[in-house]
Design an enzyme around this catalytic site. Sequence first.
Site, PDB file in Angstrom:
ATOM      1  N   TYR A  74     -12.895   7.792 -13.859  1.00  0.00           N
ATOM      2  CA  TYR A  74     -12.737   6.711 -12.874  1.00  0.00           C
ATOM      3  C   TYR A  74     -13.302   5.399 -13.437  1.00  0.00           C
ATOM      4  O   TYR A  74     -12.633   4.364 -13.446  1.00  0.00           O
ATOM      5  CB  TYR A  74     -13.440   7.087 -11.556  1.00  0.00           C
ATOM      6  N   ASP A  96       0.866  -1.181   0.000  1.00  0.00           N
ATOM      7  CA  ASP A  96       0.000   0.000   0.000  1.00  0.00           C
ATOM      8  C   ASP A  96       0.896   1.221   0.000  1.00  0.00           C
ATOM      9  O   ASP A  96       1.884   1.251   0.743  1.00  0.00           O
ATOM     10  CB  ASP A  96      -0.900  -0.026   1.268  1.00  0.00           C
TER      11      ASP A  96
HETATM   12  N1  UFG Z   1     -26.350  11.943  -2.653  1.00  0.00           N
HETATM   13  C1  UFG Z   1     -27.167  12.952  -2.153  1.00  0.00           C
HETATM   14  N2  UFG Z   1     -26.602  13.895  -1.361  1.00  0.00           N
HETATM   15  C2  UFG Z   1     -25.273  13.899  -1.047  1.00  0.00           C
HETATM   16  C3  UFG Z   1     -24.459  12.866  -1.557  1.00  0.00           C
HETATM   17  C4  UFG Z   1     -25.033  11.899  -2.357  1.00  0.00           C
HETATM   18  O1  UFG Z   1     -28.361  13.000  -2.436  1.00  0.00           O
HETATM   19  O2  UFG Z   1     -24.828  14.799  -0.312  1.00  0.00           O
HETATM   20  C5  UFG Z   1     -26.966  10.888  -3.477  1.00  0.00           C
HETATM   21  C6  UFG Z   1     -26.371  10.785  -4.859  1.00  0.00           C
HETATM   22  O3  UFG Z   1     -27.001  11.676  -5.731  1.00  0.00           O
HETATM   23  C7  UFG Z   1     -26.627   9.318  -5.179  1.00  0.00           C
HETATM   24  C8  UFG Z   1     -26.553   8.613  -3.827  1.00  0.00           C
HETATM   25  O4  UFG Z   1     -26.683   9.647  -2.863  1.00  0.00           O
HETATM   26  O5  UFG Z   1     -27.907   9.169  -5.696  1.00  0.00           O
HETATM   27  C9  UFG Z   1     -25.245   7.896  -3.585  1.00  0.00           C
HETATM   28  O6  UFG Z   1     -24.190   8.784  -3.878  1.00  0.00           O
HETATM   29  P1  UFG Z   1     -22.670   8.457  -3.588  1.00  0.00           P
HETATM   30  O7  UFG Z   1     -21.883   9.650  -3.994  1.00  0.00           O
HETATM   31  O8  UFG Z   1     -22.516   7.949  -2.209  1.00  0.00           O
HETATM   32  O9  UFG Z   1     -22.367   7.204  -4.517  1.00  0.00           O
HETATM   33  P2  UFG Z   1     -22.556   7.001  -6.105  1.00  0.00           P
HETATM   34  O10 UFG Z   1     -23.752   6.116  -6.298  1.00  0.00           O
HETATM   35  O11 UFG Z   1     -22.523   8.270  -6.844  1.00  0.00           O
HETATM   36  O12 UFG Z   1     -21.207   6.222  -6.450  1.00  0.00           O
HETATM   37  C10 UFG Z   1     -20.751   5.124  -5.650  1.00  0.00           C
HETATM   38  C11 UFG Z   1     -19.240   5.176  -5.553  1.00  0.00           C
HETATM   39  C12 UFG Z   1     -18.638   4.974  -6.914  1.00  0.00           C
HETATM   40  C13 UFG Z   1     -19.168   3.699  -7.515  1.00  0.00           C
HETATM   41  C14 UFG Z   1     -20.669   3.672  -7.525  1.00  0.00           C
HETATM   42  C15 UFG Z   1     -21.154   2.335  -7.973  1.00  0.00           C
HETATM   43  O13 UFG Z   1     -18.826   6.420  -5.006  1.00  0.00           O
HETATM   44  O14 UFG Z   1     -17.241   4.897  -6.801  1.00  0.00           O
HETATM   45  O15 UFG Z   1     -21.170   3.923  -6.217  1.00  0.00           O
HETATM   46  O16 UFG Z   1     -22.525   2.222  -7.897  1.00  0.00           O
HETATM   47  F1  UFG Z   1     -18.726   3.593  -8.771  1.00  0.00           F
END
Ligand code: UFG
Length: 324
Positions: A144, A31
Amino acid sequence: MTWLITGGAGYIGAHVVSQAANSGLKTFVVDDLSTGISTRLKSEIELRKFSLQDTSSLQALFQEHDFEGVVHIAAKKRVGESVERPDYYWQENVVGYQNLLGVMAKHDVKNLVFSSSAAVYGEPNESSDSLISESTMCSPINPYGETKLECERLSEAFSGETGAKVISLRYFNVAGAGRPDLGDQYIFNLIPIVFDALDRGQQPQVFGNDYETIDGTCVRDYVHVQDLAKAHMDAMEHVVTAQPFYLPINIGTGYGASVAQVLAMISEVTGQKIDPIVAPRRQGDPASLVADVSRAAEILNWNSEQGLREIVSSAWDAWQLSHK
Ligand code: UFG
């Protein structure tokens, strides 16, 4: 024999290392500690600090050890950062992996489990209540996701060229903690973002409430990191006994939870009232991403065991330990 775990001091890697130790499997961690934390690892786990860009350190390591296989988790994983620094993501995630595969080929190491992501699917053009299977077309929408897809292509080619047995685990939304000291310490995803807002006495934001979903907010498949670590154990066991092959496998629960449902669970677990602020949609957010997990059940005999309540409550325990 020993398995090499790259990125083993990270949030997911340390869960894999811990579960491997519990099942009597020896691991060795590489790591670069750029986001990994060495104290996540028990003192008996050997850790070497270097980046996978450093081919001579990799060569030296493989000369010293006769690894049974590799679980490759080390990677940069912030979607937003990847948009700002695509070349850096390519260098770290793709070039680093190419180095690793080159050294594995040279030393005839043929068992490999690769950390992929549902980000390879992008915004699947399917109705919002359909599940995403591994045959859904891959079309990433950010650098990514592109690096993860390219690494999957490299994995498949590596298997074809060397006769390696390779599984790419496509993680959906990973959260929770197997132990409070192993939690995700970064504030990049929904659950930690909400905890952080609550700690500051602020209300969390919901990015859009006009999607065609159960309550208008985005739906994701949240999988407990402990279940994910178990999937790695099962994949490691599978590749060792298999014939040469390459296979991507979704790791999720098969069930979706909306942002509103996650917030309701957080409110229940923390005992804090949540009155979210509705913000505009976030660019690149698909309405719904839920895994079809039948392949994981069929090939690995793996199923998730923990639900949203366990995810949120274990994440909250870990959060309280590291943020108080
Ligand atoms: N969200 C909110 N408010 C926030 C943050 C997030 O409403 O303050 C919503 C987003 O719009 C989304 C959900 O919460 O609908 C989850 O968001 P995340 O940012 O936690 O995760 P993502 O689904 O965007 O992405 C995650 C990982 C990625 C991965 C993906 C695979 O961060 O690396 O899941 O499904 F690729």
